[in-house]
Design a protein around this motif. Sequence first.
Motif, short mmCIF file in Angstrom:
data_model
loop_
_atom_site.label_atom_id
_atom_site.label_comp_id
_atom_site.label_asym_id
_atom_site.label_seq_id
_atom_site.Cartn_x
_atom_site.Cartn_y
_atom_site.Cartn_z
N ASP A 63 -4.84 89.57 -71.02
CA ASP A 63 -5.86 89.56 -69.98
C ASP A 63 -5.48 88.73 -68.75
O ASP A 63 -6.29 88.62 -67.82
N LEU A 64 -4.30 88.16 -68.73
CA LEU A 64 -3.97 87.30 -67.59
C LEU A 64 -3.83 88.11 -66.31
O LEU A 64 -3.49 89.30 -66.33
N LYS A 65 -4.09 87.47 -65.19
CA LYS A 65 -3.91 88.08 -63.88
C LYS A 65 -2.66 87.50 -63.23
O LYS A 65 -2.57 86.29 -63.03
N PRO A 66 -1.71 88.35 -62.90
CA PRO A 66 -0.49 87.84 -62.27
C PRO A 66 -0.78 87.19 -60.92
O PRO A 66 -1.79 87.48 -60.26
N ILE A 67 0.14 86.35 -60.50
CA ILE A 67 0.10 85.80 -59.14
C ILE A 67 0.64 86.85 -58.18
O ILE A 67 0.13 87.04 -57.08
N VAL A 68 1.69 87.53 -58.59
CA VAL A 68 2.26 88.66 -57.83
C VAL A 68 2.27 89.87 -58.75
O VAL A 68 2.89 89.85 -59.81
N THR A 91 2.94 93.51 -49.54
CA THR A 91 4.38 93.50 -49.34
C THR A 91 4.75 93.41 -47.87
O THR A 91 4.32 94.24 -47.06
N THR A 92 5.54 92.41 -47.53
CA THR A 92 6.11 92.31 -46.19
C THR A 92 7.60 92.04 -46.31
O THR A 92 8.13 91.84 -47.41
N ALA A 93 8.28 92.01 -45.18
CA ALA A 93 9.74 92.09 -45.18
C ALA A 93 10.42 90.96 -45.95
O ALA A 93 11.51 91.17 -46.51
N GLN A 94 9.82 89.76 -45.99
CA GLN A 94 10.52 88.66 -46.66
C GLN A 94 10.56 88.82 -48.17
O GLN A 94 11.24 88.08 -48.87
N TRP A 95 9.83 89.82 -48.70
CA TRP A 95 9.85 90.11 -50.14
C TRP A 95 10.90 91.16 -50.51
O TRP A 95 11.06 91.48 -51.69
N TYR A 96 11.64 91.66 -49.53
CA TYR A 96 12.55 92.77 -49.81
C TYR A 96 13.60 92.39 -50.85
O TYR A 96 13.81 93.12 -51.84
N ILE A 146 -0.41 90.20 -53.79
CA ILE A 146 0.01 88.80 -53.85
C ILE A 146 -1.20 87.89 -53.67
O ILE A 146 -1.99 88.06 -52.74
N GLU A 147 -1.34 86.94 -54.56
CA GLU A 147 -2.38 85.92 -54.43
C GLU A 147 -1.89 84.89 -53.41
O GLU A 147 -1.36 83.83 -53.77
N ASP A 148 -2.03 85.25 -52.14
CA ASP A 148 -1.34 84.53 -51.07
C ASP A 148 -1.80 83.09 -50.88
O ASP A 148 -1.07 82.27 -50.31
N LYS A 149 -2.99 82.75 -51.37
CA LYS A 149 -3.48 81.37 -51.23
C LYS A 149 -3.10 80.48 -52.42
O LYS A 149 -3.45 79.30 -52.46
N HIS A 150 -2.38 81.03 -53.36
CA HIS A 150 -1.99 80.26 -54.55
C HIS A 150 -1.04 79.13 -54.13
O HIS A 150 -0.16 79.33 -53.28
#
Length: 927
Positions: free
Chosen positions: A848-853, A828-833, A812-816
């Motif tokens: 060529d794109l890079k996903p955010i997740v 992955t943490t619990a809130q993504w379940y 996950i690009e957590d700073k996006h």
Amino acid sequence: MKKIDLSGKWEFCLDSEKEGIEKNYCQQKFQDYIELPATVSTARKGVPSKEEHEGFLTDPYSFEGYTWYTRMVELSTEEEKEYFLVLERTRISHVWLNEQYIGSNTSLCTSHRYQLTPYVKQKNWLTIMIDNTSYPVKGGHMTSPDTQTNWNGITGKLYIEECSKSYLTKVRIYPNAKESLIEVKVTLNGSEKERLEVWVSDEEHSFPIEEYMLQGGENTVRYYMGHKAKTWSEHTPNLYQLHMGFYKEDKMEKESWQYTFGLRDFKATGKYFEINGVRTFLRGKHDGLLFPLTGHAPTDLESWIKVLETAKQYGINHYRFHTCCPTEAAFEAADMLGIYMEPELPFWGTVTEEGQENHDEKGQQYLIEEGFRILDEFGNHPSFVMMSMGNELWGSKERLNQILGEYRNYDARHLYTQGSNNFQFVPCILDNEDFFCGVRFSKDRLLRGSYAMCDAPQGHIQTMAPDLRYNYDQMIRPAEAQGEIAQGGEITIQYGTGTKSVKMDTSMEMIPEVPVVSHEIGQYAMFPDFSEIPKYSGVLKARNFEIFQKRLEAAGMLSMADSFFRASGKLAVDCYKAELETAFRSNELAGFQILDLQDFTGQGTAIIGILNALMESKGLVLPGEWRQFCSDRVILLELPKLVFTAGEIINVGVKLSAFGLKPVVSPEVSIIVRDQNKVLLSEKRKMTNGYHNGVYQLEDVSIAFPERNVPEKLVITAEIVGTDIKNSYTVWIYPKCKQEKWQEDFVVTESIQEACESLRLGKKVLLYPESLNEDNSIKGTYCTDFWCYPMFRTISESMGKAVPIGTLGLLIEDKHPVFKYFPTESYTTAQWYDFVSNSRAFILDKCDLKPIVWSIDNFERNHKLGNIFEVEAGKGKLLVCTSDLRRLSDSNPSKWLEYSMHRYICSDKFKPSYHMEIEELEQIFRI
């Protein structure tokens, strides 16, 4: 007793065609040389191969056939001498002295010993041939390329033992910790009687000398040490030396022997193990003798101390050796450090009786004898407490029970089990076994949190949202038996790295009356760490890693390798924490054997360790952090979930698993809830009891989570004040999601056609694609893959069962800015379940794109998998989410993620950096 060291330079010859016996190599001198001890591979003999193995590490100097060794040895020809050649660890050996054939030895697990006396001259040509091709059985992990390889050579001590005509053999020390004495069984050879002096010492002092008169043959002597003698255990690994010597009145000299032992009584009492009368809990790891730098198990004490000390730093007190037996130095190190050892016969197969189909009497008898040899050679070590007949055996329960009985009658110092995970789906407990080691008691009574798809049902960590109340008590000993659980017939099972058909007998629900140890728990896969490749500087090369690295590069994602490794590794650590804590919460469980602390670089390449195959840290979790949930004392919070509503009040159970050296007396339990470094809640409870050698339910604690306007990560810490007993849990709190009406400046749709039309008009679009299927996407799953995808994909396909999903969690690009109102980690943490369980990861291999997740794919398939990604297309901007959050109305985290995405789309931060044409976008979504 004198030892004539034979290490050093030997004449040497490779014999790949195995023609040396026929051509009398024992009468020849060789042109090449080798320094022993060594293997063909450590000495780099032969021509190196450029072969690349994908499923295990590569040995460039791998050799199968005969190897020949010869040298001159000078010995005394005195009649009063006896000579024995000793090879500590090798393969099948054949020995000639002065061209006279002495004999052969086939043991894989113990030293080879040859009596040379009748053939000795003053100058002797000693010739040894080693064969690594003619084993009576396959040899399990003693000979497997998956572990220490099928090496050829001689390792460890290599010497000729010179002793008098009267000498002792089969010295077995039976400790009695309760009565502070030892009983010693010895066999006197070469004499009708001898006077034996016996005494015991440790580092501080010596106990008195006692004299005994021995008769030829087997004798038993008892030596009382007194009430001040110290016991041996994991907490107090006190060792003693047993000294025995013959007293020769005429020459005033002694023939002496020395053995290390510990005063310990390791027993199975009811459903628990006890050490010296005190209940203990096994925190075990699997070991297959994987040593990449040498390609064989070390025989020196220093190497084993380093390995076992590392394991102990991570809370391990027990080793189960998978179809193998370690060297003497391993037991010596375990004696010193206090680790409970369980060697296993080198067998992974079916045990049959005479007259049954495919009965192999020769191979079976070899294994039985190998077990007796293991008992004789290593049985005096206090660390040697358990023994297993093999791994995942099938066949005759009656024959297995008979063999167990023979071992128990021969040597009662150890506990015995029929094997590890025998009769997998319909296990049994035999009359002569002392404990049970397996993964289930019936199809649904599971003893671990993860399973392969082909062994479904899967475990609770794979199928349930994180729940920290779950334990195995009801699975092990249910309140009510369920009656008949399986019908007779033939089924196909996963067997090793393949499958086999086995017959199943009708069985009744089993309630175990012996200690239960859960088998090979964990196996949570992660992405390879390619920075390890240069570390394989010895015998075995990580060419499998190099293959995986090239595949990732060909897929255009090599730059993501480290991120994939760290995100998948962090998820694996969390899965292991959940797995281990489930075990520690289970009062009916007597121990576990994790697979594994370290990577297993065979059987498809299983990257499942928090340590690499060299037993080095991967930087994923510190030893102290790991010991919070894997130690002799663990405090546990019984949380019903890890995602809560702001303002929610919950009642939390507190458990203490206490198996330390001393009781935890009148503990003060502290519960602290923190937002980063700010304390939001602090509560202390003083207990009045003492807690020792058990799993205890302490007082519940009420936790009121704070009211918040936005989601937040909190950390709950539980600890026993004034001790190192501490544990922590990350939780997520969410207020009720705001319901806002959005302006008509972006389009929400499931249709790629509608999305493209809107993009042509320059609109902003949030797409929940409806066209995701088996061809263009991978099903979402919260837990990381089991063991390794290539191995279990092929097994599932051969069994006609569902193939594993095979992904390794989220990156996950957590700073996006899309996560401004949805705080997250980079993995992955619990809130993504809820999100991931209701999603499919879109295959983006062609762009060529890079996903955010991302969903991280395995090293075989290497798809670029996107769960959330954005592009600029046509005149518009597109955000794609492969989980339709609108349909997850009961999931507060999902509603907040939806809210955060809406706010992002409406902001000036929505500026996708990747551009594609509308036609290209249509193409990647096309079926």
